[in-house]
Design an enzyme around this catalytic site. Structure first.
Site, PDB file in Angstrom:
ATOM      1  N   GLU A  69       2.906  -6.970  -1.288  1.00 45.38           N
ATOM      2  CA  GLU A  69       1.481  -7.071  -1.613  1.00 45.38           C
ATOM      3  C   GLU A  69       1.321  -8.100  -2.939  1.00 45.38           C
ATOM      4  O   GLU A  69       0.484  -8.053  -3.536  1.00 45.38           O
ATOM      5  CB  GLU A  69       0.967  -5.494  -2.134  1.00 45.38           C
ATOM      6  CG  GLU A  69       1.008  -4.577  -1.318  1.00 45.38           C
ATOM      7  CD  GLU A  69       0.140  -3.388  -1.586  1.00 45.38           C
ATOM      8  OE1 GLU A  69      -1.077  -3.447  -2.092  1.00 45.38           O
ATOM      9  OE2 GLU A  69       0.390  -2.232  -1.007  1.00 45.38           O
ATOM     10  N   TRP A  70       2.136  -9.177  -2.927  1.00 47.78           N
ATOM     11  CA  TRP A  70       2.330  -9.947  -3.659  1.00 47.78           C
ATOM     12  C   TRP A  70       0.846 -10.922  -4.101  1.00 47.78           C
ATOM     13  O   TRP A  70       0.398 -11.093  -4.964  1.00 47.78           O
ATOM     14  CB  TRP A  70       3.542 -10.750  -3.436  1.00 47.78           C
ATOM     15  CG  TRP A  70       3.927 -12.099  -4.115  1.00 47.78           C
ATOM     16  CD1 TRP A  70       3.137 -12.996  -5.006  1.00 47.78           C
ATOM     17  CD2 TRP A  70       5.130 -13.107  -3.959  1.00 47.78           C
ATOM     18  NE1 TRP A  70       3.750 -14.291  -5.392  1.00 47.78           N
ATOM     19  CE2 TRP A  70       4.808 -14.180  -4.717  1.00 47.78           C
ATOM     20  CE3 TRP A  70       6.107 -12.803  -3.233  1.00 47.78           C
ATOM     21  CZ2 TRP A  70       5.938 -15.275  -4.675  1.00 47.78           C
ATOM     22  CZ3 TRP A  70       7.111 -13.745  -2.988  1.00 47.78           C
ATOM     23  CH2 TRP A  70       6.838 -14.813  -4.026  1.00 47.78           C
ATOM     24  N   PRO A  71       0.446 -11.386  -2.772  1.00 46.88           N
ATOM     25  CA  PRO A  71      -0.864 -12.145  -3.172  1.00 46.88           C
ATOM     26  C   PRO A  71      -2.041 -11.483  -3.453  1.00 46.88           C
ATOM     27  O   PRO A  71      -3.005 -11.873  -4.212  1.00 46.88           O
ATOM     28  CB  PRO A  71      -1.102 -12.689  -1.685  1.00 46.88           C
ATOM     29  CG  PRO A  71      -0.308 -12.187  -0.728  1.00 46.88           C
ATOM     30  CD  PRO A  71       0.861 -11.732  -1.515  1.00 46.88           C
ATOM     31  N   LEU A  72      -2.130 -10.053  -3.117  1.00 49.55           N
ATOM     32  CA  LEU A  72      -3.160  -9.434  -3.386  1.00 49.55           C
ATOM     33  C   LEU A  72      -3.270  -9.192  -5.010  1.00 49.55           C
ATOM     34  O   LEU A  72      -4.345  -9.431  -5.580  1.00 49.55           O
ATOM     35  CB  LEU A  72      -2.955  -7.953  -2.827  1.00 49.55           C
ATOM     36  CG  LEU A  72      -3.846  -6.772  -3.178  1.00 49.55           C
ATOM     37  CD1 LEU A  72      -5.363  -7.265  -3.339  1.00 49.55           C
ATOM     38  CD2 LEU A  72      -3.605  -5.427  -2.827  1.00 49.55           C
ATOM     39  N   ASP A 123       4.901  -2.296  -3.342  1.00 48.55           N
ATOM     40  CA  ASP A 123       3.684  -2.510  -3.976  1.00 48.55           C
ATOM     41  C   ASP A 123       3.416  -3.270  -5.306  1.00 48.55           C
ATOM     42  O   ASP A 123       4.787  -3.743  -5.996  1.00 48.55           O
ATOM     43  CB  ASP A 123       2.861  -1.018  -4.265  1.00 48.55           C
ATOM     44  CG  ASP A 123       1.410  -1.071  -4.112  1.00 48.55           C
ATOM     45  OD1 ASP A 123       0.816  -1.998  -4.100  1.00 48.55           O
ATOM     46  OD2 ASP A 123       1.017  -0.065  -4.018  1.00 48.55           O
ATOM     47  N   ASP A 161      -7.327  -2.097  -0.431  1.00 51.27           N
ATOM     48  CA  ASP A 161      -7.022  -1.011   0.382  1.00 51.27           C
ATOM     49  C   ASP A 161      -8.275  -0.948   1.231  1.00 51.27           C
ATOM     50  O   ASP A 161      -9.415  -0.875   1.168  1.00 51.27           O
ATOM     51  CB  ASP A 161      -6.801   0.048  -0.418  1.00 51.27           C
ATOM     52  CG  ASP A 161      -5.675   0.061  -1.378  1.00 51.27           C
ATOM     53  OD1 ASP A 161      -4.789  -1.047  -1.256  1.00 51.27           O
ATOM     54  OD2 ASP A 161      -5.021   1.055  -1.796  1.00 51.27           O
TER      55      ASP A 161
HETATM   56  C1  GAL Z   1      -2.143   0.905  -3.087  1.00 52.88           C
HETATM   57  C2  GAL Z   1      -1.770   0.180  -1.792  1.00 52.88           C
HETATM   58  C3  GAL Z   1      -1.901   1.129  -0.736  1.00 52.88           C
HETATM   59  C4  GAL Z   1      -1.091   2.536  -1.249  1.00 52.88           C
HETATM   60  C5  GAL Z   1      -1.369   3.076  -2.412  1.00 52.88           C
HETATM   61  C6  GAL Z   1      -0.126   3.887  -2.996  1.00 52.88           C
HETATM   62  O1  GAL Z   1      -2.198  -0.202  -4.367  1.00 52.88           O
HETATM   63  O2  GAL Z   1      -2.415  -1.081  -1.955  1.00 52.88           O
HETATM   64  O3  GAL Z   1      -1.725   0.624   0.333  1.00 52.88           O
HETATM   65  O4  GAL Z   1       0.159   1.997  -0.983  1.00 52.88           O
HETATM   66  O5  GAL Z   1      -1.317   1.937  -3.690  1.00 52.88           O
HETATM   67  O6  GAL Z   1      -0.502   4.582  -4.131  1.00 52.88           O
END
Ligand code: GAL
Length: 442
Positions: free
Chosen positions: A218-221, A185, A246
């Protein structure tokens, strides 16, 4: 520019508000141009770890079980080794493994609040009394793989110790435990540079362990609010990557992911291919928020988008209908098609969208999605000449409806009109098998 959880949420809401549909012209000429741009771009180099040659399939706890750490009040649903063992058992006994779901994945909130005296991560001792290595052995004994979660920054999104400053030691710990996938993350990074460097560093650190560990980023996000992601680069480090906020257990959430993906398809689609995929987040099929037709829409469009299929539901309590949809072999085969090309939105009319995806052996998957949220089932007619860049039904094609109910629709010529009937917020999935003109040798 520290990005904590709430900042990340705000950003995804900002992104949510900024969506524009910008419908594509339905004219054949434009469709053709789009198809050629999207289909003929040569794949860019993928992370060379031999993994995710087709989109990853498995189960991930986050959307359904979030950060439930209360094993006293809610022992059945808290994040504990028991939950993952039960899911692993069911993945085998209920046929999930047989249709391809392979990775049982832990998300946030598995950690103890502090590292051990050697700086190594440890699982919460109350909720994971046997430890992660034992859980990995258990999951492996079922012929499945284990996924785990960490964060590139100082803390995970839920506030547990992050990997920043410990990338090598954490990669080694995961490898020692027998972990097979890392979801990494992007919360709580100092700045954009440390985020990017951290994602790259962890990719190398995992590689260095010598264990095959699939790397989910989740780099590009986290990057997009500051800079347009460079997918050629990201693909060299990650096996899949989240681009957008999410998923929630709601129709508005599924819709916003689809609309955003279509609006960015010129850059997203060419980035996907064997070894590296765009990740539109988990399947929420089998939970509380989607109607039957909306569940069909999610399953079909995730197959068209060549998305990793991570269910986040409770396999102990799932309706036979949702189960049969998630286990539908024809839609899974489209998701897993070896050609490995992501599909795209071909046209958007007032209430309907047509999406298509090129498949191996001159086949195409075509999805007709009815966005109207009032009234009953609607008919939608379109010319087969528009499909597959004009080649899908040239000179003819055999069409099978896969979902919501399987039926052979028969032979169509390139001049044919195709009519489908689609429920509000539902999707019809078709598979087209192109017939080529055979050369005569005599
Ligand atoms: C978010 C991530 C979710 C989940 C969550 C856990 O930022 O995008 O998929 O992993 O953190 O805290």
């Amino acid at each position: 520019m520290k990005m904590g959880r709430s900042r990340a949420n705000e950003l995804s809401q900002e992104r949510g508000r900024a969506f524009a549909f910008g419908g594509l012209s339905p004219s054949l000429a434009l469709s053709l141009a789009l198809v050629l741009t999207l289909v003929d771009v040569p794949g860019v180099t993928a992370l060379d770890n031999g993994l995710a040659l087709t989109p990853t399939m498995g189960w991930l706890h986050w959307e359904r079980f979030t950060c439930n750490v209360d094993c006293v009040e809610d022992p059945e649903n808290c994040i504990s080794e028991q939950l993952f063992m039960q899911m692993a058992d069911l993945m085998v006994s209920e046929g999930w493994k047989d249709v391809g779901y392979e990775y049982v994945c832990i998300d946030d909130c598995w950690l103890a609040s502090k590292r051990d005296e050697n700086g190594r991560l440890k699982a919460d001792p109350k909720r994971f009394p046997s430890g992660i290595r034992h859980l990995a052995n258990y999951v492996h004994s079922k012929g499945l793989k284990l996924g785990i979660y960490q964060d590139v920054g100082t803390l995970t999104c839920a506030g547990y110790p992050g990997s920043y400053g410990y990338y090598d030691i954490d990669a080694k710990t995961f490898a020692d435990w027998g972990v097979d996938l890392l979801k990494f993350d992007g919360c709580n990074s100092k700045d954009l540079e440390s985020l990017v460097e951290g994602y790259k560093y962890m990719s190398f650190a995992l590689n260095k362990t010598g264990r095959s560990i699939l790397y989910s980023c989740e780099w590009p996000l986290y990057m997009r609010p500051f800079q347009e992601p460079n997918y050629t680069e990201i693909r060299q480090y990650c096996n899949h990557w989240r681009n957008y906020g999410d998923i929630f257990d709601s129709w508005s959430s599924v819709k916003s992911i689809l609309a955003w993906t279509a609006s960015k398809q010129e850059s997203l689609v060419p980035a996907a291919g064997p070894g590296g995929w765009n990740d539109p987040d988990m399947l929420v099929i089998g939970n509380f928020g989607l109607s039957w037709d909306q569940q069909v829409t999610q399953m079909v469009l995730w197959a068209i988008m060549a998305a990793p299929l991570f269910m986040s539901n409770d396999l102990r309590h799932i309706s036979p209908q949702s189960k049969s949809l998630l286990q539908n072999a024809d839609v899974i085969a489209i998701n897993q098609d070896p050609l490995g090309k992501q599909g795209y939105r071909l046209r958007k009319d007032e209430d309907f969208e047509v999406w298509e995806r090129p498949l191996s052996n001159l086949a195409w998957a075509v999805a007709v999605f009815n966005q109207k949220e009032i009234g009953g089932p609607q008919n939608y007619a379109f010319s087969t000449a528009a499909l597959g860049g004009g080649l899908g039904c040239t000179p003819a094609c055999l069409i099978t409806r896969i979902l919501p109910v399987k039926e052979e629709l028969g032979l169509y010529e390139w001049t044919s009109q195709l009519k489908v009937r689609v429920n509000p917020t539902g999707t019809v999935l078709l598979k087209l098998q192109t017939f080529q003109q055979h050369k005569s040798f005599h």
